[in-house]
Design a protein around this motif. Structure first.
Motif, PDB file in Angstrom:
ATOM      1  N   ARG A  95      -3.132   0.667  10.225  1.00 40.61           N
ATOM      2  CA  ARG A  95      -4.060  -0.610  10.399  1.00 40.61           C
ATOM      3  C   ARG A  95      -3.174  -1.299  11.111  1.00 40.61           C
ATOM      4  O   ARG A  95      -1.895  -1.685  11.333  1.00 40.61           O
ATOM      5  CB  ARG A  95      -4.290  -1.137   9.162  1.00 40.61           C
TER       6      ARG A  95
ATOM      7  N   LEU B 279      -1.946   3.690 -13.295  1.00 40.92           N
ATOM      8  CA  LEU B 279      -2.683   4.250 -12.575  1.00 40.92           C
ATOM      9  C   LEU B 279      -3.656   3.491 -11.803  1.00 40.92           C
ATOM     10  O   LEU B 279      -3.851   3.224 -11.178  1.00 40.92           O
ATOM     11  CB  LEU B 279      -3.935   5.435 -12.654  1.00 40.92           C
TER      12      LEU B 279
ATOM     13  N   LYS C 217     -19.661   3.287  -7.195  1.00 42.28           N
ATOM     14  CA  LYS C 217     -18.879   3.378  -8.195  1.00 42.28           C
ATOM     15  C   LYS C 217     -18.459   5.587  -9.250  1.00 42.28           C
ATOM     16  O   LYS C 217     -17.462   5.127  -9.101  1.00 42.28           O
ATOM     17  CB  LYS C 217     -19.781   2.866  -9.593  1.00 42.28           C
TER      18      LYS C 217
ATOM     19  N   TYR D 140     -10.803  -4.345 -14.082  1.00 46.73           N
ATOM     20  CA  TYR D 140     -10.522  -2.976 -14.089  1.00 46.73           C
ATOM     21  C   TYR D 140      -9.296  -2.282 -15.064  1.00 46.73           C
ATOM     22  O   TYR D 140      -8.814  -0.962 -15.485  1.00 46.73           O
ATOM     23  CB  TYR D 140     -10.868  -1.957 -13.107  1.00 46.73           C
TER      24      TYR D 140
ATOM     25  N   THR E 166       1.371   4.344  -3.261  1.00 52.20           N
ATOM     26  CA  THR E 166       1.465   6.137  -2.617  1.00 52.20           C
ATOM     27  C   THR E 166       2.223   6.576  -3.063  1.00 52.20           C
ATOM     28  O   THR E 166       1.635   7.039  -3.603  1.00 52.20           O
ATOM     29  CB  THR E 166       0.615   5.942  -1.538  1.00 52.20           C
TER      30      THR E 166
ATOM     31  N   TYR F  57      -5.368   7.830   8.386  1.00 52.64           N
ATOM     32  CA  TYR F  57      -3.772   8.438   7.280  1.00 52.64           C
ATOM     33  C   TYR F  57      -4.497   9.292   6.911  1.00 52.64           C
ATOM     34  O   TYR F  57      -3.218   9.698   6.929  1.00 52.64           O
ATOM     35  CB  TYR F  57      -4.354   6.558   6.562  1.00 52.64           C
TER      36      TYR F  57
ATOM     37  N   GLN G 145      -3.111  15.338  -9.675  1.00 50.77           N
ATOM     38  CA  GLN G 145      -1.729  14.110  -9.796  1.00 50.77           C
ATOM     39  C   GLN G 145      -1.886  15.299  -8.278  1.00 50.77           C
ATOM     40  O   GLN G 145      -0.325  16.413  -8.218  1.00 50.77           O
ATOM     41  CB  GLN G 145      -1.157  15.125 -10.809  1.00 50.77           C
TER      42      GLN G 145
ATOM     43  N   ASP H 146     -14.806   0.008 -14.563  1.00 52.87           N
ATOM     44  CA  ASP H 146     -15.934  -1.003 -13.591  1.00 52.87           C
ATOM     45  C   ASP H 146     -16.657  -1.571 -13.209  1.00 52.87           C
ATOM     46  O   ASP H 146     -17.917  -1.299 -13.853  1.00 52.87           O
ATOM     47  CB  ASP H 146     -16.267   0.316 -12.843  1.00 52.87           C
TER      48      ASP H 146
ATOM     49  N   ILE I 155      -4.087  -1.236  -4.935  1.00 53.38           N
ATOM     50  CA  ILE I 155      -4.387  -1.456  -3.946  1.00 53.38           C
ATOM     51  C   ILE I 155      -5.731  -1.980  -2.822  1.00 53.38           C
ATOM     52  O   ILE I 155      -6.464  -2.478  -1.855  1.00 53.38           O
ATOM     53  CB  ILE I 155      -5.027   0.241  -3.840  1.00 53.38           C
ATOM     54  N   LYS I 156      -6.742  -2.493  -4.096  1.00 55.52           N
ATOM     55  CA  LYS I 156      -8.199  -2.661  -3.587  1.00 55.52           C
ATOM     56  C   LYS I 156      -7.894  -4.513  -3.461  1.00 55.52           C
ATOM     57  O   LYS I 156      -8.321  -4.787  -2.632  1.00 55.52           O
ATOM     58  CB  LYS I 156      -8.879  -1.951  -4.987  1.00 55.52           C
TER      59      LYS I 156
ATOM     60  N   MET J 284       2.428   7.067  -6.539  1.00 59.68           N
ATOM     61  CA  MET J 284       1.586   7.979  -6.870  1.00 59.68           C
ATOM     62  C   MET J 284       2.285   9.163  -6.832  1.00 59.68           C
ATOM     63  O   MET J 284       1.746   9.984  -7.807  1.00 59.68           O
ATOM     64  CB  MET J 284       0.003   7.891  -6.500  1.00 59.68           C
TER      65      MET J 284
ATOM     66  N   ILE K 117      -6.677   9.069  -1.775  1.00 61.74           N
ATOM     67  CA  ILE K 117      -6.705   7.486  -1.508  1.00 61.74           C
ATOM     68  C   ILE K 117      -7.434   6.915  -0.050  1.00 61.74           C
ATOM     69  O   ILE K 117      -8.349   5.599   0.080  1.00 61.74           O
ATOM     70  CB  ILE K 117      -5.216   6.874  -1.457  1.00 61.74           C
TER      71      ILE K 117
ATOM     72  N   ASP L  39       0.589  -1.129  -0.437  1.00 64.37           N
ATOM     73  CA  ASP L  39       0.159   0.449  -0.168  1.00 64.37           C
ATOM     74  C   ASP L  39       0.764   1.384  -0.229  1.00 64.37           C
ATOM     75  O   ASP L  39       0.600   2.114  -0.197  1.00 64.37           O
ATOM     76  CB  ASP L  39      -1.512  -0.611   1.275  1.00 64.37           C
TER      77      ASP L  39
ATOM     78  N   LEU M 178      -3.462  13.962  -1.740  1.00 64.77           N
ATOM     79  CA  LEU M 178      -3.048  12.800  -2.562  1.00 64.77           C
ATOM     80  C   LEU M 178      -3.845  11.705  -1.494  1.00 64.77           C
ATOM     81  O   LEU M 178      -4.535  10.839  -1.393  1.00 64.77           O
ATOM     82  CB  LEU M 178      -1.664  12.107  -2.755  1.00 64.77           C
TER      83      LEU M 178
ATOM     84  N   ILE N 188      -4.197   1.553  -8.600  1.00 63.22           N
ATOM     85  CA  ILE N 188      -6.045   1.891  -8.054  1.00 63.22           C
ATOM     86  C   ILE N 188      -5.780   0.510  -7.719  1.00 63.22           C
ATOM     87  O   ILE N 188      -6.489   0.214  -6.177  1.00 63.22           O
ATOM     88  CB  ILE N 188      -6.733   2.848  -9.009  1.00 63.22           C
TER      89      ILE N 188
ATOM     90  N   PRO O 118       1.370   8.566 -12.296  1.00 60.26           N
ATOM     91  CA  PRO O 118       1.396   8.060 -13.507  1.00 60.26           C
ATOM     92  C   PRO O 118      -0.450   8.602 -13.898  1.00 60.26           C
ATOM     93  O   PRO O 118      -1.208   8.987 -13.397  1.00 60.26           O
ATOM     94  CB  PRO O 118       1.272   6.524 -12.537  1.00 60.26           C
TER      95      PRO O 118
ATOM     96  N   ILE P 254     -11.448   6.194  -1.349  1.00 61.78           N
ATOM     97  CA  ILE P 254     -11.734   4.977  -2.223  1.00 61.78           C
ATOM     98  C   ILE P 254     -11.415   4.114  -1.384  1.00 61.78           C
ATOM     99  O   ILE P 254     -12.872   3.410  -1.283  1.00 61.78           O
ATOM    100  CB  ILE P 254     -10.545   4.826  -3.266  1.00 61.78           C
ATOM    101  N   LYS P 255     -11.170   3.584  -0.129  1.00 59.60           N
ATOM    102  CA  LYS P 255     -10.522   2.972   1.069  1.00 59.60           C
ATOM    103  C   LYS P 255     -12.219   2.479   1.651  1.00 59.60           C
ATOM    104  O   LYS P 255     -12.994   1.938   1.549  1.00 59.60           O
ATOM    105  CB  LYS P 255      -9.896   2.633   1.413  1.00 59.60           C
TER     106      LYS P 255
ATOM    107  N   ASP Q 116      -0.072   4.849   8.652  1.00 59.22           N
ATOM    108  CA  ASP Q 116      -0.865   3.664   8.079  1.00 59.22           C
ATOM    109  C   ASP Q 116      -0.858   2.484   9.932  1.00 59.22           C
ATOM    110  O   ASP Q 116      -0.214   2.644  10.172  1.00 59.22           O
ATOM    111  CB  ASP Q 116      -0.379   3.178   7.904  1.00 59.22           C
TER     112      ASP Q 116
END
Lengths: 239, 239
Positions: free
Chosen positions: B224, A86, B66, A216, A73, B216, B80, A222, A93-94, A76, B90, A69, B86, A90, A81, B93-94, B222
Motif C-alpha cells: 500500500r 484476537l 458478515k 465487536y 499480524t 500481500y 491458529q 458483529d 486492523i479494521k 497473531m 487477513i 497492521d 494467516l 482484528i 491469541p 477480511i480486508k 505490504d
C-alpha cells in the motif's frame, strides 16, 4: 527461571505488546483528528501553508497504518491469541483502515484547497461547513475514546450524531444547488464546498465504523448493518 | 484412526475450510460486480425496476461480508494458521470490506436513480459514464480473478487502469461543470451524473485495494502507498 516465571514473563510481554498497539492506534487517531481539523480550517481560511502541511503529513498516517497492521499480524502469528485478544487485533486492523481513509478525506480537502489558491474566496459562507466539521470531530473523538477505554456506553450517542450529520449534509447540498442556480458564476466554488461537505460526511461514516468495531471487540457481536434497536440491545447486553 | 490419519483428516478439513472461504469471496465478488453493472445501467436507462433490485440486493452483500468475516475469525481462533494461510485470512477480511463498500457505491447510484424517477432524462449523455463503467468493471473483475488464482501477474495492469479511470473522471467533471455553467437548468441532472461518476471512480480505488491485498497474500509484502516502481519490483520478486 522456573516454568511459572517463564509463563508470567511471556504473559507480561504479551500484555505490553497489546498495550503498545492500543497506544499506537490512539497516536494515529490523534494525528488523523488533527488532519481533519487542519484541512477543513485551511479550506475555510484559504490557508495554503496548513493545506500543504496536511498533504505532507498524510504519509505519516499511511506509515502508521502499515506499521500497526504489521504488528497485529506478527502477534497473531507468534502468540495465537484467542477471545478478547484476537477480537481486539482484528478490530484494530479494521479501525486503522478507517482511520487511514479519514486521513485520505482530509488530504482530499487539503489538495482541493491548494488547487483553489487565488480563486474567488467567500469568507462568510462557511458557517455550515464549520458546523459539520464540529459534528464529525466530535464523533471521531468519541469513537477513539471508546476504543481507548474498551467502553461502548457512548457509541449509541455517536451513531445518533451521524443522522444529524446526514441531515446537515443534505441541507448544505440543497443550499449550494440553489446558489448555483441563482448565479452560475458560483458553480465552481459551490462544487468545492459540496466536495468538502461530502468528505466530512464520509468521515462521520468512518467514525461509525470505528464504533462498530469497538462493539465487536468488547461485546463479541458483529453489529454492522443492524437497526438502531438491535444495536442498542447489543450495547446494553451483559457479556 | 491412528495419529497420522487424524492429522491428515484435520489438514484436509482445514484445506476445505480455506477453499470454502475463497469460494464465498468469489460469490460475493460476483454479486457485487452484478450490482455495479445493474445500478449504473439503471441510472443510465432510468430503469426503476433494476434500481430497486440493486437496493434490495445490497443486504445480501452485507450478509455475505458478515458471514465470511465470521468464518475467517473462527478459523483463526480454532486453527491458529501461519504464513500463507494467516495472510490469506487477513487479506480476505480486508478484501470483503472493500467489496462491501463497492456494493454501497452501487446502492448509492441505485438510490439516486430512484429519487430521479420522472425527472428530466437525457438519454444521449451517458457515453462517458458507460465508458467509466466498463473500465472499473474490468478492474474489479481482474482483481477478483487475481484473488481466485493467487496470481499477481495482472495486478500492475489493473492499477495502471486506475490512472485511466482518474483521467476519465476528471474529464467528465470538467464537461459537466461547463454544461452547468451554460445552462443552470442542467445543474441538478449534471450533479447526479457527477455523483455517479464519483461512485465509479471510487469503485476503481476499491478494486486497487483488493489487488494490494492479493499481493500481500501471495508475496507477503505490504504494497500500500508504494510508487509504481516499488510495486512492480515486489510483484516481480520471487518469494
Amino acid at each position: 527461571m522456573d516454568n511459572s516465571k517463564i509463563k508470567q514473563h511471556i504473559s507480561r510481554q504479551f500484555n505490553e505488546e497489546m498495550e503498545d498497539i492500543r497506544n499506537k492506534v490512539l497516536t494515529m487517531g490523534g494525528l488523523v483528528e488533527q488532519q481533519v481539523d487542519l484541512a477543513t480550517k485551511a479550506f475555510m481560511g484559504n490557508d495554503m501553508e496548513n493545506a500543504e502541511k496536511v498533504v505532507q503529513q498524510d504519509q505519516y498516517v499511511n506509515e502508521m497504518e502499515k506499521d500497526i497492521d504489521h504488528e497485529c499480524t506478527e502477534i497473531m502469528a507468534k502468540r495465537q491469541p484467542a477471545a478478547f485478544d484476537l477480537r481486539m487485533l482484528i478490530a484494530t486492523i479494521k479501525i486503522i483502515t478507517d482511520l487511514e481513509r479519514i486521513g485520505d478525506e482530509a488530504a482530499r480537502i487539503a489538495k482541493m484547497t491548494m488547487r483553489l489558491e487565488g480563486a474567488d474566496y467567500y469568507q462568510d459562507k462557511y458557517y455550515e461547513i464549520e458546523h459539520l466539521l464540529n459534528l464529525v470531530k466530535d464523533m471521531l473523538n468519541g469513537a477513539l475514546d471508546a476504543y481507548a477505554r474498551n467502553d461502548v456506553e457512548e457509541v449509541i450517542a455517536i451513531t445518533e450524531q451521524d443522522a444529524k450529520v446526514d441531515r446537515e449534509y443534505t441541507s448544505i447540498t440543497r443550499q449550494l444547488i440553489t446558489q448555483m442556480m441563482e448565479n452560475p458564476r458560483n458553480i465552481t466554488r459551490a462544487l468545492d464546498m459540496l466536495w468538502a461537505a461530502r468528505a466530512l460526511e464520509r468521515i462521520g461514516d468512518h467514525s461509525c465504523n470505528v464504533c462498530e468495531q469497538v462493539i465487536y471487540m468488547v461485546k463479541g457481536k458483529d453489529v454492522r448493518h443492524l437497526s438502531r434497536e438491535e444495536l442498542e440491545r447489543t450495547v446494553n447486553s451483559v457479556r
